[in-house]
Design a protein around this motif. Sequence first.
Motif, PDB file in Angstrom:
ATOM      1  N   ILE A 125     -18.949  -6.401 -11.782  1.00 10.75           N
ATOM      2  CA  ILE A 125     -18.464  -6.559 -10.614  1.00 10.75           C
ATOM      3  C   ILE A 125     -18.383  -7.658  -9.856  1.00 10.75           C
ATOM      4  N   THR A 126     -17.041  -8.346  -9.477  1.00 18.31           N
ATOM      5  CA  THR A 126     -16.885  -9.593  -9.116  1.00 18.31           C
ATOM      6  C   THR A 126     -16.305  -9.420  -7.614  1.00 18.31           C
ATOM      7  N   ALA A 127     -16.210 -10.561  -7.134  1.00 18.47           N
ATOM      8  CA  ALA A 127     -15.639 -10.700  -5.760  1.00 18.47           C
ATOM      9  C   ALA A 127     -14.104 -10.944  -5.597  1.00 18.47           C
ATOM     10  N   TYR A 128     -13.404 -10.116  -5.032  1.00 21.23           N
ATOM     11  CA  TYR A 128     -12.036 -10.304  -4.978  1.00 21.23           C
ATOM     12  C   TYR A 128     -11.362 -10.902  -3.537  1.00 21.23           C
ATOM     13  N   PRO A 129     -10.950 -12.092  -3.776  1.00 23.09           N
ATOM     14  CA  PRO A 129     -10.651 -12.896  -2.556  1.00 23.09           C
ATOM     15  C   PRO A 129      -9.404 -12.060  -1.658  1.00 23.09           C
ATOM     16  N   SER A 130      -9.779 -12.196  -0.093  1.00 22.94           N
ATOM     17  CA  SER A 130      -8.797 -11.460   0.753  1.00 22.94           C
ATOM     18  C   SER A 130      -7.512 -11.784   0.795  1.00 22.94           C
ATOM     19  N   SER A 131      -7.322 -13.305   0.374  1.00 24.65           N
ATOM     20  CA  SER A 131      -5.981 -14.111   0.288  1.00 24.65           C
ATOM     21  C   SER A 131      -5.199 -13.477  -0.657  1.00 24.65           C
ATOM     22  N   ALA A 132      -5.547 -12.888  -1.542  1.00 29.06           N
ATOM     23  CA  ALA A 132      -4.980 -12.420  -2.555  1.00 29.06           C
ATOM     24  C   ALA A 132      -4.350 -10.800  -2.577  1.00 29.06           C
ATOM     25  N   LEU A 133      -4.829 -10.334  -1.401  1.00 26.88           N
ATOM     26  CA  LEU A 133      -4.582  -8.893  -1.215  1.00 26.88           C
ATOM     27  C   LEU A 133      -3.201  -8.564  -0.950  1.00 26.88           C
ATOM     28  N   ASP A 134      -2.206  -9.454  -0.338  1.00 25.60           N
ATOM     29  CA  ASP A 134      -0.765  -9.261  -0.382  1.00 25.60           C
ATOM     30  C   ASP A 134      -0.261  -8.923  -1.937  1.00 25.60           C
ATOM     31  N   LYS A 135      -0.498  -9.670  -2.705  1.00 24.60           N
ATOM     32  CA  LYS A 135       0.006  -9.808  -4.218  1.00 24.60           C
ATOM     33  C   LYS A 135      -0.817  -8.390  -4.723  1.00 24.60           C
ATOM     34  N   ALA A 136      -1.978  -8.240  -4.530  1.00 26.39           N
ATOM     35  CA  ALA A 136      -2.683  -7.075  -5.145  1.00 26.39           C
ATOM     36  C   ALA A 136      -2.083  -5.839  -4.857  1.00 26.39           C
ATOM     37  N   VAL A 137      -1.665  -5.539  -3.463  1.00 26.71           N
ATOM     38  CA  VAL A 137      -1.061  -4.320  -3.194  1.00 26.71           C
ATOM     39  C   VAL A 137       0.194  -4.142  -3.976  1.00 26.71           C
ATOM     40  N   LYS A 138       0.788  -4.868  -4.634  1.00 30.12           N
ATOM     41  CA  LYS A 138       2.205  -4.759  -5.173  1.00 30.12           C
ATOM     42  C   LYS A 138       1.736  -4.618  -6.578  1.00 30.12           C
ATOM     43  N   THR A 139       0.592  -4.586  -7.231  1.00 27.17           N
ATOM     44  CA  THR A 139       0.208  -4.633  -8.577  1.00 27.17           C
ATOM     45  C   THR A 139      -0.854  -3.405  -8.746  1.00 27.17           C
ATOM     46  N   TYR A 140      -1.858  -3.179  -7.947  1.00 25.50           N
ATOM     47  CA  TYR A 140      -2.698  -2.348  -8.252  1.00 25.50           C
ATOM     48  C   TYR A 140      -2.737  -1.032  -7.858  1.00 25.50           C
ATOM     49  N   SER A 141      -3.216  -0.144  -8.219  1.00 24.85           N
ATOM     50  CA  SER A 141      -3.258   1.279  -7.656  1.00 24.85           C
ATOM     51  C   SER A 141      -4.201   1.280  -6.240  1.00 24.85           C
ATOM     52  N   ALA A 142      -4.030   2.548  -5.743  1.00 20.40           N
ATOM     53  CA  ALA A 142      -5.087   2.857  -4.524  1.00 20.40           C
ATOM     54  C   ALA A 142      -6.428   2.945  -5.006  1.00 20.40           C
ATOM     55  N   PRO A 143      -6.854   3.626  -5.967  1.00 19.35           N
ATOM     56  CA  PRO A 143      -8.160   3.740  -6.318  1.00 19.35           C
ATOM     57  C   PRO A 143      -8.882   2.284  -6.649  1.00 19.35           C
ATOM     58  N   GLU A 144      -8.290   1.145  -7.222  1.00 13.66           N
ATOM     59  CA  GLU A 144      -8.622  -0.023  -7.461  1.00 13.66           C
ATOM     60  C   GLU A 144      -8.629  -0.757  -6.013  1.00 13.66           C
ATOM     61  N   LEU A 145      -7.625  -0.707  -5.148  1.00 15.95           N
ATOM     62  CA  LEU A 145      -7.423  -1.350  -3.791  1.00 15.95           C
ATOM     63  C   LEU A 145      -8.557  -0.919  -2.815  1.00 15.95           C
ATOM     64  N   ALA A 146      -9.261   0.305  -3.071  1.00 14.81           N
ATOM     65  CA  ALA A 146     -10.208   0.741  -2.205  1.00 14.81           C
ATOM     66  C   ALA A 146     -11.370  -0.217  -2.451  1.00 14.81           C
ATOM     67  N   MET A 173     -12.858   2.900  -7.531  1.00 13.91           N
ATOM     68  CA  MET A 173     -13.885   2.689  -6.496  1.00 13.91           C
ATOM     69  C   MET A 173     -13.505   3.423  -5.353  1.00 13.91           C
ATOM     70  N   SER A 174     -14.817   3.676  -4.485  1.00 11.97           N
ATOM     71  CA  SER A 174     -14.347   4.148  -3.198  1.00 11.97           C
ATOM     72  C   SER A 174     -15.498   3.577  -2.176  1.00 11.97           C
ATOM     73  N   VAL A 175     -15.190   3.573  -1.119  1.00 15.70           N
ATOM     74  CA  VAL A 175     -16.191   2.988   0.027  1.00 15.70           C
ATOM     75  C   VAL A 175     -16.443   3.861   1.135  1.00 15.70           C
ATOM     76  N   ALA A 176     -17.667   4.271   1.382  1.00  9.92           N
ATOM     77  CA  ALA A 176     -18.239   5.237   2.450  1.00  9.92           C
ATOM     78  C   ALA A 176     -19.255   4.606   3.107  1.00  9.92           C
ATOM     79  N   ASN A 177     -19.280   4.779   4.279  1.00 11.02           N
ATOM     80  CA  ASN A 177     -20.427   4.252   5.197  1.00 11.02           C
ATOM     81  C   ASN A 177     -21.066   2.941   4.597  1.00 11.02           C
TER      82      ASN A 177
END
Length: 286
Positions: free
Chosen positions: A165-186, A244-248
């Motif tokens: 498990i590594t950190a994903y920078p928030s600055s790259a989320l715009d590109k990530a949305v175009k490349t990765y699936s919803a379970p990854e983006l969660a 991945m999923s995040v709750a609470n």
Amino acid sequence: MNPLVILIPVLVLLAGFVIFASQRRREDAGAAGYLSRETRKRDRSSRKATALQEGSTGKDVERAAQLARKGGDLVPVTEPAPPAPFVPPDAEEIGVYRRQFLNRSIIGGFILGLSGFGAAVLAFLWPQTRGGFGSKIAVGKLSDVQKAITNGNGFAYYPEGRMWITAYPSSALDKAVKTYSAPELAGMKEGVIALYQKCVHLGCRVPACLTSQWFECGCHGSQYNQVGEKKGGPAPRGLDRFAMSVANNSLTVDTGVIIQGPPIGTNTTGQEAEGPHCVTGAGGHH
């Protein structure tokens, strides 16, 4: 000649013979003795029992004689039943039974072997439901996960899930949305990404290189940036990752769902090597 002269010697001889014979008879009687009345009675009973037992076995006759000597009654002896006639077994029937036994043994062995093999295959393919790899793993609070990444100099390894498990920078989320699936983006939207430890080239376990801040495979030199995007070597794509999923504010990784890594050329973070490579000769091959 006077006849008396001849008669007197003859009479003397006869008298001597009679005396000798009488004496000898008394000696024989004294040596042999006389049988008592009880002895003579038992002897007669024994002879009678022997006559009645005629045709019986020796053991039966002896037992009857013993009973007779003790004063008991004779035990009637019955003729034994004739033995059952011998009937030889049917050779063909014996052969059939032998063939049946061998055939059933062979079939039973095959069934037992196939059953064991089938059970092993099912156990291997059946999904795990008790936790660990192949199931949903509750990794923990996001704050704890991010702390583990920091303590690992950018990489946190969880052996129970066979994952990094590594950190994903928030600055790259715009590109990530175009490349990765919803379970990854969660998880990526929360600043983390879960990567399968296995190299997509030939399946070696990929270690983290702390100097370059990349994943670098020591088997054949495949290289991936910190979020698992392919950077060099013979790998056909980026590292596979988990849903991945995040709750609470807690992260759960489903290691039973493996998502294929991004294609060659994907570089949403733009991260380059931050120091010397741990595996030489592979950098820069895209």
